[in-house]
Design an enzyme around this catalytic site. Structure first.
Site, mmCIF file in Angstrom:
data_model
loop_
_atom_site.group_PDB
_atom_site.id
_atom_site.type_symbol
_atom_site.label_atom_id
_atom_site.label_comp_id
_atom_site.label_asym_id
_atom_site.label_seq_id
_atom_site.Cartn_x
_atom_site.Cartn_y
_atom_site.Cartn_z
ATOM 1 N N HIS A 176 58.113 42.370 -20.143
ATOM 2 C CA HIS A 176 60.052 42.279 -20.067
ATOM 3 C C HIS A 176 60.789 40.670 -19.610
ATOM 4 C CE1 HIS A 176 64.162 42.920 -19.474
ATOM 5 N NE2 HIS A 176 63.896 44.274 -19.950
ATOM 6 N N ARG B 47 71.746 41.462 -21.741
ATOM 7 C CA ARG B 47 72.081 40.665 -23.077
ATOM 8 C C ARG B 47 73.338 41.847 -23.998
ATOM 9 N NH1 ARG B 47 66.464 40.193 -24.292
ATOM 10 N NH2 ARG B 47 65.743 41.362 -22.756
#
Length: 549
Positions: A325, A345
């Site tokens: 990740h 994000r």
């Protein structure tokens, strides 16, 4: 604790570039995405999966010759934890229609469907019911429910994210079942985020062309597991054995999977569990710490299902592809490896180097984003360094409140806000420092559309079953995977159990055969598997303990 002076000084650079970045974000502008060619170049040069020296060829088993991470290869080629000649297979301790090994999201979803079909279910789990990677999943679950979306778009995103290596039939099954899977969860009581008029909120994830991410704050997996666990624990036909992992599968004389040897972690007793069919739902491998990376996984994620099934002869796929990740916390040190959900994000936070400059499109697919961050910190030398010597980049979370209104961070990312606040960092006012962390197991057991493996009577669901994501998984498809294929396996296994009848004579001959293969290949280094739990004791402590024993 808060940030030390040297990092606070770098934060001023982030704040200096923020107004211009905010103006661009409000006008719909974003940092240019990489072309397909550029993506592949970044992966080849910087992604951990592409390091040839970190892999070796398997010497035995159904995937002999395949190159896989060294840490996983050692475990797949380990000796059994038991001596087949000393196990009393005529003494049955647990008799059930369906044995489910693992009690996370996939195992519990399977149990509910199997129970609904009228069979008795026993779930054997290593830790407590619900201690699984399911509760570690934060950002959401994908499903094409919005008006501008469809399973077709979802399917194309899944294939693109997997670099077109996915098994098409499995990817198609995933996206077609997705809307009904989310509806099923909501009917059970999962509290998804909604607008005042009752419509579900949906957001973007990396690599998605449409907003289809359904979330429950930044604790989506925990919310799903809460509901599934509560539902299962209130069903009389479902029995849960906690702190009782499986250490070996049992086959009958016809080669059909007919149960497992279980180990009581508290008493060290071994139990013989006989069943008409078995579902493996043992989860991932993060606690192997591939290439020394920290991980986001729960304490018991040690690839147990892979080891047992491989020993029994089930082929695997994509074992060379582990997922890192892109945003794992690296400061404070106590948070190292902690998952920072992609939802951050998706809400508008930028990834920035030590100079406060963007260097990639924030919603690149996970493997590409990870490679870009590693490149920025290594080759480009533009990472911010922590007092512990870790290098990372900034995730500018204060952008979220500026874009969506004050209080959005606390409301949408409540868990993450508290996890940093306890160390004196307010992520609505200060950015987070991140670096890729080991997150997910793309390589897994080969299955068909209902979780069937090559061994009759043995099914697999969730992170132990492979092919649907190919070499790279997009955000929100892991929670979807466990629900879609957990439910399918549960329904299929109930039918299989009704048709199978009482299991024939139980056998561990496959273990004897595998250990003969190991001996012939000259593998005798003393490793045993499944690992069950990681050992974090320093080397000198381990040596001391061995001497005392």
């Amino acid at each position: 604790m808060s940030y030390p002076p040297e990092l606070q000084e770098l934060i001023t650079l982030v704040e200096k570039t923020r107004p211009a970045r905010l103006d661009r974000a409000r006008s719909g502008e974003s940092f240019p995405a990489l072309t397909l060619k550029e993506r592949q170049e970044r992966l080849n040069e910087f992604h951990p999966d592409y390091r040839a020296e970190a892999k070796r060829a398997l010497a035995v088993g159904p995937n002999k010759g395949d190159f896989v991470p060294v840490e996983l290869a050692d475990l797949l080629e380990s000796r059994s934890r038991l001596d087949p000649d000393r196990v009393r297979l005529d003494r049955i301790d647990v008799e059930t229609d369906i044995l489910i090994i693992g009690a996370g999201g996939a195992g519990t979803a399977a149990a509910l469907e199997a129970m609904q079909a009228g069979v008795r279910v026993t779930m054997a789990t290593k830790l407590r019911h619900g201690d699984a990677n399911t509760v570690m999943a934060e950002g959401g679950i994908q499903a094409a429910t919005a008006e501008a979306d469809s399973p077709c778009y979802h399917y194309l995103d899944v294939l693109g994210g997997g670099h077109f290596s996915n098994v098409p039939e499995l990817a198609s099954t995933l996206v077609r079942d997705a809307p009904e899977a989310v509806e099923w969860l909501e009917r059970l009581g999962v509290l998804f985020d909604k607008y005042p008029d009752g419509h579900m909120k949906v957001g973007h994830g990396g690599g998605t062309s449409r907003k289809r991410l359904h979330s429950a704050g930044d604790m989506t997996g925990a919310e799903i597991m809460r509901v599934l666990r509560d539902e299962a624990r209130n069903r009389r036909a479902i029995t849960v054995l906690e702190f009782t992992p499986a250490i070996e599968l049992l086959l009958d004389q016809e080669g059909r999977c007919a149960g497992a040897v279980l180990l009581n972690l508290e008493t060290k007793e071994q139990y013989i569990a006989r069943a008409k069919a078995v579902i493996l739902a043992t989860g991932g491998l993060g606690r192997l710490h591939i290439q020394g990376f920290p991980c986001t996984n729960h304490y018991g994620a040690t690839a147990d299902g892979l080891v047992m099934a491989y020993r029994a002869g089930v082929k695997t796929c994509f074992l060379e592809a582990t997922q890192f990740h892109p945003t794992g916390a690296i400061f404070p040190e106590q948070n190292a490896g902690l998952l920072i959900t992609e939802k951050v994000r998706g809400l508008g936070a930028h990834l920035l180097n030590r100079d406060g400059q963007e260097f990639l499109f924030a919603l690149e697919p996970r493997d590409v984003a990870s490679a870009c961050i590693i490149r920025e910190c290594s080759q480009m030398g533009r990472g911010a360094t922590t007092p512990a010597g870790r290098s990372g980049v900034w995730l500018d979370s204060p952008m979220i409140d500026l874009l969506h209104g004050e209080g959005t961070v606390k409301r949408e990312l409540g868990a993450k806000y508290l996890q940093f606040k306890r160390f004196g960092i307010d992520i609505s006012q200060e950015p987070m420092l991140v670096y890729p962390t080991l997150h997910y197991q793309n390589g897994r057991l080969v299955i068909a559309q209902n979780g069937e493996t090559s061994i009759p009577g043995l099914y697999a669901a969730g992170e132990v079953s492979g092919g649907v994501h190919g070499k790279n998984r997009l955000m929100g498809n892991s929670l979807l995977d466990i629900i879609v294929f957990g439910r399918r396996a549960g329904r299929a296994v109930a039918t299989a159990a009704r048709e199978a009848g009482t299991p024939k004579k139980l056998s561990l001959d496959h273990v004897r055969s595998f250990e003969r293969e190991l001996a012939e290949a000259g593998i005798s280094d003393g490793k045993v598997g499944p690992m069950l739990l990681p050992n974090y004791a320093p080397e000198h402590i381990r040596v001391s303990m061995c001497h005392r024993l």
